[in-house]
Design an enzyme around this catalytic site. Structure first.
Site, mmCIF file in Angstrom:
data_model
loop_
_atom_site.group_PDB
_atom_site.id
_atom_site.type_symbol
_atom_site.label_atom_id
_atom_site.label_comp_id
_atom_site.label_asym_id
_atom_site.label_seq_id
_atom_site.Cartn_x
_atom_site.Cartn_y
_atom_site.Cartn_z
ATOM 1 N N ASP A 113 0.978 -1.238 0.137
ATOM 2 C CA ASP A 113 -0.053 0.051 0.202
ATOM 3 C C ASP A 113 0.997 1.199 -0.026
ATOM 4 O OD1 ASP A 113 -2.253 -1.469 0.102
ATOM 5 O OD2 ASP A 113 -2.406 -1.291 2.433
ATOM 6 N N TYR B 83 6.930 -8.880 8.405
ATOM 7 C CA TYR B 83 6.510 -7.451 8.710
ATOM 8 C C TYR B 83 6.393 -6.815 10.124
ATOM 9 C CZ TYR B 83 3.655 -8.091 4.124
ATOM 10 O OH TYR B 83 2.986 -8.371 2.907
ATOM 11 N N ASP C 2 -7.101 0.973 9.222
ATOM 12 C CA ASP C 2 -5.649 1.330 9.522
ATOM 13 C C ASP C 2 -6.218 2.817 10.013
ATOM 14 O OD1 ASP C 2 -6.246 2.910 7.199
ATOM 15 O OD2 ASP C 2 -4.406 1.948 6.126
ATOM 16 N N ARG D 123 -3.490 -5.491 7.978
ATOM 17 C CA ARG D 123 -4.455 -4.507 8.623
ATOM 18 C C ARG D 123 -5.769 -5.360 9.487
ATOM 19 N NH1 ARG D 123 -6.069 -0.257 4.916
ATOM 20 N NH2 ARG D 123 -4.065 -0.603 4.164
#
Length: 316
Positions: free
Chosen positions: A51, A79, A93, A188
């Site tokens: 993103d 991550y 988010d 997310r």
């Protein structure tokens, strides 16, 4: 030019923006299409979308490497995510519209750690409305921009590891998670689901991809460094070889006599039969160790993607 660029994507550009920027940096010879329009001879693509707000490892594929994107997609991803507790948003988010907010002062580190095991292993995860998944021929994020919400089928994902590295209590409690997961996992959504399990809601506040398989962010190159390499005429030193994309797969070797048959798309025997079940993907090497093709094992080598001599001349 062919190979893999391990790029450290900054906040702001989309993955496609990064690909476009890299394409502009590469010295490109041009060919004329039948309609007279110039067309680059070098394909440029990427594996593993990030993103705009996310940073970290983005694999940019050059030339014949674009044909190996599906194999890179199979690699596990790692991550670091910052999670804000006590917040629910429409995008899961902190960039989205706030749906609910509450005081998270009662949340403890022990409670968060106790909730993590239920989110490890094989799970079903519902893609968020801001994802690129298609429903009825439309990308979910396109529908979300129009204010629409549709039913989405849950999809299987695997969380290999989930750790809480930091926790800071308070009204706006937050933490830092380390996530190792399969391709197709939405961090997310993991954050939002964890918040629901804790009863206070949560949203992802920041995301950095630290690795895709063996490709680590510590080894990644910034876009600014790529631009300097162009100025200094050493861009060709940076891409990783094609073989790096498929080093995780079993390999078979063919001799010189079989090489020509393989390069013409014909099934060939391997010098040594691998202990693999039928249908297994594999990389096909010559006797010098050079990557010739991607194949499938069926008691012999069935070529799937012939790479040696591949020009890869059409734009991605």
């Amino acid at each position: 030019m062919t190979g893999i660029l391990n790029v450290d994507k900054p906040v702001g550009p989309t993955s496609h923006d990064v690909v476009a920027r890299v394409r502009r940096l590469i010295p490109q010879s041009k060919i004329q299409t039948p309609r007279g329009h110039p067309k680059s001879k070098i394909r440029v693509g990427h594996a593993g979308t990030l993103d705009p707000a996310a940073t970290g490892v983005l694999l940019v594929l050059l030339g014949a490497a674009t044909r190996l994107a599906e194999y890179l997609g199979e690699l596990p991803k790692w991550y670091e995510a910052r999670i804000r507790f006590g917040l629910r948003t429409d995008s899961q988010d902190t960039t989205g519209t706030v749906l609910a907010e509450e005081d998270a002062s009662a949340l403890t580190e022990a409670a968060v750690r106790a909730a993590l095991p239920r989110f490890q292993g094989d799970l079903l995860q519902t893609p968020p409305m801001v994802s690129a998944v298609k429903v009825g021929g439309k990308r979910l994020y396109e529908l979300a921009r129009r204010g629409e919400t549709v039913e989405r089928a849950a999809r299987p994902v695997t969380i290999h590891e989930l750790r809480l590295e930091e926790f800071h209590p308070g009204r706006e409690a937050w933490g830092r998670l380390v996530v190792g997961c399969s391709s197709g996992t939405y961090v997310r959504t993991l954050c939002a689901d964890l918040g629901e399990a804790l009863g206070c809601g949560a949203a992802m506040a920041a995301l950095r991809r630290t690795a895709i398989g063996p490709f680590r962010v510590e080894d990644a190159v910034t876009l600014e460094a790529l631009e300097r390499a162009v100025t200094e005429r050493r861009l060709n030193e940076i891409p990783l070889p094609l073989a790096a994309a498929v080093a995780h797969l079993a390999a078979v070797t063919v001799d010189a006599a079989e090489r020509a048959r393989l390069l013409h798309g014909m099934a060939v025997p391997a010098l040594h039969s691998p202990s693999l079940p039928p249908g297994s993907p594999l990389r096909v090497l010559d006797e010098t160790g050079a990557l010739l093709a991607m194949g499938r094992w069926e008691g012999q080598v069935i070529p799937v993607k012939v790479l040696a001599g591949s020009a890869a001349t059409d734009d991605a």
